[in-house]
Design an enzyme around this catalytic site. Structure first.
Site, PDB file in Angstrom:
ATOM      1  N   CYS A  23       4.924   3.830   3.844  1.00 24.09           N
ATOM      2  CA  CYS A  23       3.309   2.943   3.569  1.00 24.09           C
ATOM      3  C   CYS A  23       3.415   4.142   2.788  1.00 24.09           C
ATOM      4  O   CYS A  23       3.823   4.667   1.488  1.00 24.09           O
ATOM      5  CB  CYS A  23       2.340   2.767   5.081  1.00 24.09           C
ATOM      6  SG  CYS A  23       1.956   5.001   5.134  1.00 24.09           S
ATOM      7  N   THR A  24       1.535   3.873   2.179  1.00 25.05           N
ATOM      8  CA  THR A  24       1.281   4.171   1.058  1.00 25.05           C
ATOM      9  C   THR A  24       1.607   5.951   0.622  1.00 25.05           C
ATOM     10  O   THR A  24       1.957   6.287   0.109  1.00 25.05           O
ATOM     11  CB  THR A  24      -0.649   3.492   0.789  1.00 25.05           C
ATOM     12  OG1 THR A  24       0.221   2.534   1.103  1.00 25.05           O
ATOM     13  CG2 THR A  24      -0.722   3.947  -0.568  1.00 25.05           C
TER      14      THR A  24
END
Length: 340
Positions: free
Chosen positions: A95-96
């Site tokens: 994810c980020t």
């Protein structure tokens, strides 16, 4: 029922990069689909990738859960075809910044722990991967971020946020792999906080369509302002016409009844902040002004400044000692106006 202590193995970017080359692995994008649309780990599957050491571009299979929000992950994982595609595989997740992977990997291990070869997650997320692989590695596109940078890539760490300059516009038209939801022109910037008409997620609207006020105000254009998920799922009921419960996942109306009358309803919606930020801004602005009714004001929830109330309350909180700056004082012009 999914303790964080049961999460996946944290891999630094270098080890995660090597795992991406494994053809017997899958890589799950734990972000929302509107984030994944403009950038993802897909370079390991490209046969002509210069940074790839895989044969014929065969690497970990990329999987996008097509989520509108993170709470859609359990619904996606419960699908039989998803379970079958993960069975016997090494599962990579990213994810980020690595936060969303903590919960998602723990949930996946709890549900499918014995059916997969292992669950791994990118330590530090995409942000850290960019710092180690200056050429982008197996990443393709931009990384959507939730701050003023808007979206970043290895060639533009400062991000796209801010005023759209001519040189940025030319670059966007050349490199964009996504399209404006209205005119279908190549576009990959989320300008003007434009939202999907039927589920509320951010949508891509180009600068030309955004500046055309006539088209923007048209009901027909509003109906066309839909995200790729709603278009593919043929969702056409405006999000404002449906009331949702359970954090925007379940409609409290009968979805079948709505479908008979109007069309299809989105399975989940994204609400941007719930309006709390705007209310706080109004309250802060009002506290800077003296209430024009003064002692005659009978509203206990009045947002404007009342010296006799606010100073007294501040004195009690400070144990009877008045502070020099309890609240922002109104300007002299406002005070003289009220006194007159």
């Amino acid at each position: 029922d999914a303790p964080l202590s049961n999460g996946g193995v944290h891999l630094p970017p270098s080890e995660f990069h090597k795992k991406l080359e494994n053809p017997d692995a899958v890589v799950i994008d734990v972000r929302n689909h509107y984030e994944a649309a403009i950038g993802r780990f897909s370079g390991q599957s490209e046969s002509s990738s210069s940074s790839s050491s895989t044969k014929d571009g065969v690497g970990a299979r990329y999987m996008d859960p097509l989520m509108r929000k993170s709470t859609d992950f359990p619904t996606w994982l419960a699908k039989e075809e998803v379970k079958e595609s993960l069975k016997g595989k090494e599962v990579l997740m990213y994810c980020t910044g690595g936060i969303r992977c903590e919960r998602a990997s723990a949930f996946l291990k709890t549900k499918l722990g014995e059916e997969v070869k292992g669950v791994y997650q990118l330590q530090g997320g995409i942000e850290r991967y960019f710092k180690e692989f200056r050429d982008g590695g197996y990443w393709r596109g931009k990384n959507f971020v939730f701050d003023k940078r808007e979206a970043v890539d290895v060639s533009n760490p400062a991000g796209d946020g801010g005023v759209l300059r001519k040189k940025d516009k030319k670059k966007t038209l050349k490199t964009a792999q996504t399209q404006c939801c209205l005119c279908q022109k190549p576009w990959d910037r989320y300008l003007g906080k434009q939202k999907c008409h039927t589920c509320g997620v951010p949508v891509l609207v180009c600068d030309k369509c955004l500046s055309d006020r006539t088209r923007r105000a048209s009901p027909e254009e509003q109906r066309r302002r839909r995200c790729p998920l709603c278009v593919a799922e043929k969702i056409n009921v405006p999000v404002t016409n449906v009331e949702y419960t359970d954090n925007g996942k379940v409609s409290c109306w009968s979805r079948d009844a709505v479908a008979e009358e109007e069309g299809r309803v989105a399975p989940s919606v994204l609400k941007w902040g719930g309006g709390h930020a705007s209310k706080k801004k109004v309250a802060k602005k009002c506290r800077r002004r003296l209430c024009q009714f003064g002692l005659d004001c009978s509203r206990k929830d009045c947002l404007f400044y009342h010296p006799e109330r606010d100073d007294a309350g501040s004195s009690k909180r400070k144990g009877g000692t008045m502070t020099k700056k309890t609240v922002l004082r109104p300007s002299p012009t406002l005070v003289s106006t009220v006194v007159k």
